[in-house]
Design an enzyme around this catalytic site. Sequence first.
Site, PDB file in Angstrom:
ATOM      1  N   GLU A  95       0.817  -1.216   0.000  1.00  0.00           N
ATOM      2  CA  GLU A  95       0.000   0.000   0.000  1.00  0.00           C
ATOM      3  C   GLU A  95       0.849   1.264   0.000  1.00  0.00           C
ATOM      4  O   GLU A  95       0.533   2.228  -0.701  1.00  0.00           O
ATOM      5  CB  GLU A  95      -0.943  -0.014   1.211  1.00  0.00           C
ATOM      6  CG  GLU A  95      -2.132  -0.945   1.066  1.00  0.00           C
ATOM      7  CD  GLU A  95      -1.772  -2.403   1.251  1.00  0.00           C
ATOM      8  OE1 GLU A  95      -2.571  -3.276   0.841  1.00  0.00           O
ATOM      9  OE2 GLU A  95      -0.690  -2.681   1.809  1.00  0.00           O
ATOM     10  N   HIS A 165     -12.202  -5.927   7.551  1.00  0.00           N
ATOM     11  CA  HIS A 165     -12.841  -5.639   6.267  1.00  0.00           C
ATOM     12  C   HIS A 165     -14.115  -4.822   6.426  1.00  0.00           C
ATOM     13  O   HIS A 165     -14.989  -4.849   5.560  1.00  0.00           O
ATOM     14  CB  HIS A 165     -13.168  -6.946   5.527  1.00  0.00           C
ATOM     15  CG  HIS A 165     -11.972  -7.763   5.152  1.00  0.00           C
ATOM     16  ND1 HIS A 165     -11.372  -8.636   6.033  1.00  0.00           N
ATOM     17  CD2 HIS A 165     -11.246  -7.817   4.010  1.00  0.00           C
ATOM     18  CE1 HIS A 165     -10.346  -9.209   5.454  1.00  0.00           C
ATOM     19  NE2 HIS A 165     -10.241  -8.733   4.220  1.00  0.00           N
TER      20      HIS A 165
END
Length: 360
Positions: A95, A165
């Site tokens: 990321e 999530h």
Amino acid sequence: MLTSTLNGFLQTHGFGERLLSASVSALTLEEAMKGEKKKINLYQAVNNALDIALSTDDKAVVFGEDVGFGGVFRCTMGLKDKYGGERVFNTPITEQGIVGFGIGMAALGYTPIAEIQFADYIFPAFDQIVNEAAKFRYRSGNMENCGGLTIRAPCGAVGHGGHYHSQSVEGFFAHQPGLKIVIPRSAIQAKGLLLSAIRDPNPTLFFEPKILYRSSVELVPDADYMIPLGKAEVVKSGKDVTVVGWGTQVHVLQEACDMAEKDGISCELIDLRTIMPWDQETVEDSVRKTGRLVVAHEETKTAGFGAEIAAHIQDRCFLHLESPIQRVAGLDTPFPLIFEKFYLPDKFKCYEAIKRAVNY
């Protein structure tokens, strides 16, 4: 891999040359709604926006983990086939590398559109976002084309996501000057807001509520249109209480407002749409009319963005308030799995907050 991709792209397209500026012929939403429309869901609306961005700006590039295959939620389906592997491509699982790569491309005048696979995984890139992307235009002396990076990420509860999530992360980044933060509530909104984010010269975090990818289905205009950033929408007018939310929570609040209407309570529902900069004027005007405010969001209550709204309204509208400002939010715990329904600010909690505000 990222370095070689960037070198290849620059050789192909020419270092520092702006081949085609972002579209200047985009319509307003009102204009676009008069034209042809197609019934699509939110992820298809995102795909449509990305398609338009790539077709109207030769310097636009889409990249992230698995985007070349369509992405986890299929938002980039077909784009690699249409625009080639130099403009739509996969990255390694890094990321901070994805965001750093995007910052470099933006600094050279390109239009990078990065995807972080889940908002929960954006934190390895936190330093790149807040210490580099957010400060780049400031450090450069306000150079026009050095900050236009868009970072897309699915966010929020989905019913079974659990700890890693399901998080809403806008509060972490709202504290940082230089960033814009956008969260759409529907397919129509997603397309117009995403095109505005991509064409904005500032770094923008575009958080997409994943539970709405398939559940939000609307007749979305085919045209290239933009919805202004930093402007809230009054979804429903009312006179007794102002109710503010964004993303999925707008739908929850709509249900709560419908419940309150049966009790004779008139609610003014506002979709903030842009978290930073947020539309202070619209919320202030509404609270001065209703004298009451309820703010709801999925992220945790402590230091959630609702606290900023409440503090601002208390400061600017104190003499107009008829009751304490109500905040309804996620619990101050890690996001649970089997206890998600207890964690989330559902319609019943929001309905009770509306009643408390009105009956104080």
